[in-house]
Structure formats: C-alpha cells, structure tokens
Write a protein that holds these residues in place. Structure first.
Motif, mmCIF file in Angstrom:
data_model
loop_
_atom_site.group_PDB
_atom_site.id
_atom_site.type_symbol
_atom_site.label_atom_id
_atom_site.label_comp_id
_atom_site.label_asym_id
_atom_site.label_seq_id
_atom_site.Cartn_x
_atom_site.Cartn_y
_atom_site.Cartn_z
ATOM 1 N N GLU A 178 0.818 -1.299 -0.072
ATOM 2 C CA GLU A 178 0.101 0.053 0.050
ATOM 3 C C GLU A 178 0.767 1.172 0.017
ATOM 4 O O GLU A 178 0.564 2.282 -0.737
ATOM 5 N N VAL A 179 2.014 1.022 0.795
ATOM 6 C CA VAL A 179 2.733 2.289 0.755
ATOM 7 C C VAL A 179 3.686 2.358 -0.522
ATOM 8 O O VAL A 179 3.740 3.673 -1.008
ATOM 9 N N PHE A 180 4.080 1.383 -0.850
ATOM 10 C CA PHE A 180 4.739 1.472 -2.421
ATOM 11 C C PHE A 180 3.995 2.162 -3.357
ATOM 12 O O PHE A 180 4.260 2.941 -4.220
ATOM 13 N N VAL A 220 -2.307 -19.558 10.427
ATOM 14 C CA VAL A 220 -2.549 -17.903 9.945
ATOM 15 C C VAL A 220 -1.436 -17.526 9.296
ATOM 16 O O VAL A 220 -0.239 -17.923 9.286
ATOM 17 N N VAL A 221 -1.701 -16.522 8.324
ATOM 18 C CA VAL A 221 -0.595 -15.683 7.322
ATOM 19 C C VAL A 221 -0.482 -14.556 7.916
ATOM 20 O O VAL A 221 -1.332 -13.618 8.210
ATOM 21 N N LYS A 222 0.809 -14.304 8.205
ATOM 22 C CA LYS A 222 1.145 -13.093 8.648
ATOM 23 C C LYS A 222 2.040 -12.307 7.618
ATOM 24 O O LYS A 222 3.175 -12.919 7.033
ATOM 25 N N GLN A 223 1.716 -10.843 7.361
ATOM 26 C CA GLN A 223 2.660 -10.048 6.330
ATOM 27 C C GLN A 223 4.130 -9.666 7.092
ATOM 28 O O GLN A 223 4.176 -9.236 8.280
ATOM 29 N N GLU A 224 5.072 -9.679 6.427
ATOM 30 C CA GLU A 224 6.321 -9.311 7.102
ATOM 31 C C GLU A 224 6.377 -7.895 7.298
ATOM 32 O O GLU A 224 6.830 -7.438 8.411
ATOM 33 N N LYS A 263 2.157 0.232 6.509
ATOM 34 C CA LYS A 263 3.384 0.332 7.370
ATOM 35 C C LYS A 263 4.538 0.448 6.899
ATOM 36 O O LYS A 263 4.736 -0.253 5.491
ATOM 37 N N ALA A 264 5.643 0.972 7.354
ATOM 38 C CA ALA A 264 6.992 0.902 6.663
ATOM 39 C C ALA A 264 7.703 0.537 8.024
ATOM 40 O O ALA A 264 7.729 1.028 9.099
ATOM 41 N N VAL A 265 9.179 0.271 7.676
ATOM 42 C CA VAL A 265 10.142 0.307 8.667
ATOM 43 C C VAL A 265 11.266 0.556 7.900
ATOM 44 O O VAL A 265 11.673 0.030 6.869
ATOM 45 N N PHE A 314 15.910 -0.533 14.405
ATOM 46 C CA PHE A 314 14.690 -0.492 13.620
ATOM 47 C C PHE A 314 13.652 0.676 13.955
ATOM 48 O O PHE A 314 13.434 0.767 15.069
ATOM 49 N N LEU A 315 13.158 1.185 12.945
ATOM 50 C CA LEU A 315 12.013 2.242 13.208
ATOM 51 C C LEU A 315 10.796 1.836 12.410
ATOM 52 O O LEU A 315 10.795 2.038 11.252
ATOM 53 N N TRP A 316 9.727 1.770 13.118
ATOM 54 C CA TRP A 316 8.513 1.596 12.601
ATOM 55 C C TRP A 316 7.508 2.534 12.402
ATOM 56 O O TRP A 316 7.626 3.343 13.479
ATOM 57 N N PHE A 317 6.976 3.065 11.109
ATOM 58 C CA PHE A 317 5.943 3.973 11.109
ATOM 59 C C PHE A 317 4.987 3.591 10.059
ATOM 60 O O PHE A 317 4.923 2.681 9.479
#
Length: 231
Positions: free
Chosen positions: A102-104, A153-157, A162-164, A220-223
């Motif tokens: 979504e961010v891309f 369950v399937v989890k997104q990396e 979001k972005a990291v 690491f910084l998540w936003f």
C-alpha cells in the motif's frame, strides 16, 4: 536407489520447512521480538525472544503520504527525519526502508505523474523507489504462523500501510549449535541424518537447525505513513 531417492525427497522437504522457519524468525526479529509457534517432537510450542527492551523506535508522519497535499518534499523530509532518529537514538550507518504494498503504490502514485522538474530525482523501478538516494523497497512477503488455538494464520512481513527503516549493518543471521553428537555440536544451517528402525523395518530421517537472527531493537524504526481509517 529407491530408498536413496526417498531419503533425498524427505531431506528436501525438511530443508524447505527449515527455510520457512528461518524466514519467519527473521521477519519477526525486526519488530524487536520473536513470538513464533515452532514444531517440536511433542507438537507445536511457542518460541519467544525479546531483543533488549523489545521496543523498536517509532516516528509519527506529520503529513500522511497518501494525502492530496503531500509532496515528494514532504516524503523526503520524513526520510531524513527517520534516518536522523535512527542514527541519534539507535545506531549509525546506512539506512534502508521496507514498505508494504500500500505504501509502495501510494509513493508511486505521487511520483509517476510528475514532470522531471518536480520529481526531486525520485524514480520508480521494479520493486524499488529512490527518493534523493533513499531507497524504499517493496516488501510483500508473508509467513505462516499459528494462533493460540493452534490454527494456521498468514502474517505479512510488513503490515498493511506500514513501513520500517533499519540500519543495514546491524542485522545478522547466525546459527546456534545443533544438539546432536553426529553433527559434532556445530553451529551449522542444517543438519540431517538417517536412523534405521527395526519394527516396523524402515528408515527415519531426523533434521535440526537453530537459526537465530542477531538484531538490535533500536536499529529498527517502524512508522505508519498512510491514512488509517478506524472501524
């Protein structure tokens, strides 16, 4: 020949499972914690690791990147602020970005309609966006896990919207020693052996691997650069 072929098939399957586990642990490690349902002889067990405090750095975007008034300059300003925060509160070094699909797409939609004179050098290529030297890499990978009930369950990396950002020199994939004398108790990526079974007659293939991502939670910084609608 048939026995050898069957052993090779089983080993390849075990290696595939090992690779998936390794990738899942690496994906979770960049969040500051590992909390993963791993398969053991007795069934599935929860494996947990906390890096330091377990809390990564964070940043609040002043203007959401998908907002109509947001410009490439605003995105560049955020990238500079993120790098500064990582270098000042985390670790020094080259900074990279992983972004959700979504961010891309939101970034690409900002850049591609602009004439070259207003792009500030931003380019969109296969899976990468370059904004004045800051590289944003598309991360659409996922991994399998299990919830508390044991259901798959399937989890997104990188979660949606979001972005990291991370300091590239910090993460390192290491391996702990395998618990097997035949493996010389060595720290190797993968170990397997065959064991003859008499009743019923057959061969059992045993494998072991202990991948351990070495990270610093402050590297690491998540936003969340996109608008999130509560509902």
């Amino acid at each position: 020949a048939l026995v050898t072929a069957e052993i090779d098939r089983i080993v390849m399957k075990l290696m595939e499972t090992t690779d998936k586990t390794r990738d899942a642990l690496c994906a979770q490690a960049i969040t500051g914690k590992i909390d993963y349902q791993m398969q053991a002889d007795s069934g599935f067990v929860r494996y947990g690791v906390t890096y330091g405090t377990g809390a990564t750095l964070s940043y609040t975007v002043p203007k959401k990147w998908d907002a109509s008034g947001t410009t490439i300059a605003d995105i560049l300003t955020d990238a500079i602020a993120v790098r500064r925060k990582l270098n000042e509160e985390g670790a020094s070094g080259e900074v990279g970005f992983l972004v959700s699909p979504e961010v891309f797409v939101a970034m690409a939609n900002k850049i591609t309609p602009l004439p070259d004179s207003k792009r500030m050098g931003a380019t969109v290529t296969a899976n990468e966006i370059n904004v004045a030297g800051f590289i944003f890499t598309l991360c659409d990978g996922s991994y399998d896990d299990r919830d508390s009930s044991g259901a798959e369950v399937v989890k997104q990396e990188v979660a949606a919207k979001k972005a990291v950002a991370w300091v590239k020199d910090i993460p390192e994939l290491t391996y702990c020693a395998v618990d097997d004398l035949d493996g010389n108790l060595e720290a190797i990526p993968f170990f397997s052996k065959t064991v003859k079974v008499d009743d019923p007659s057959g061969i059992r293939v045993i494998s072991e691997s202990k991948p351990f991502p070495m990270v610093s939670e402050k590297a690491f910084l998540w936003f969340e650069p996109l608008t999130v609608v509560e509902g």
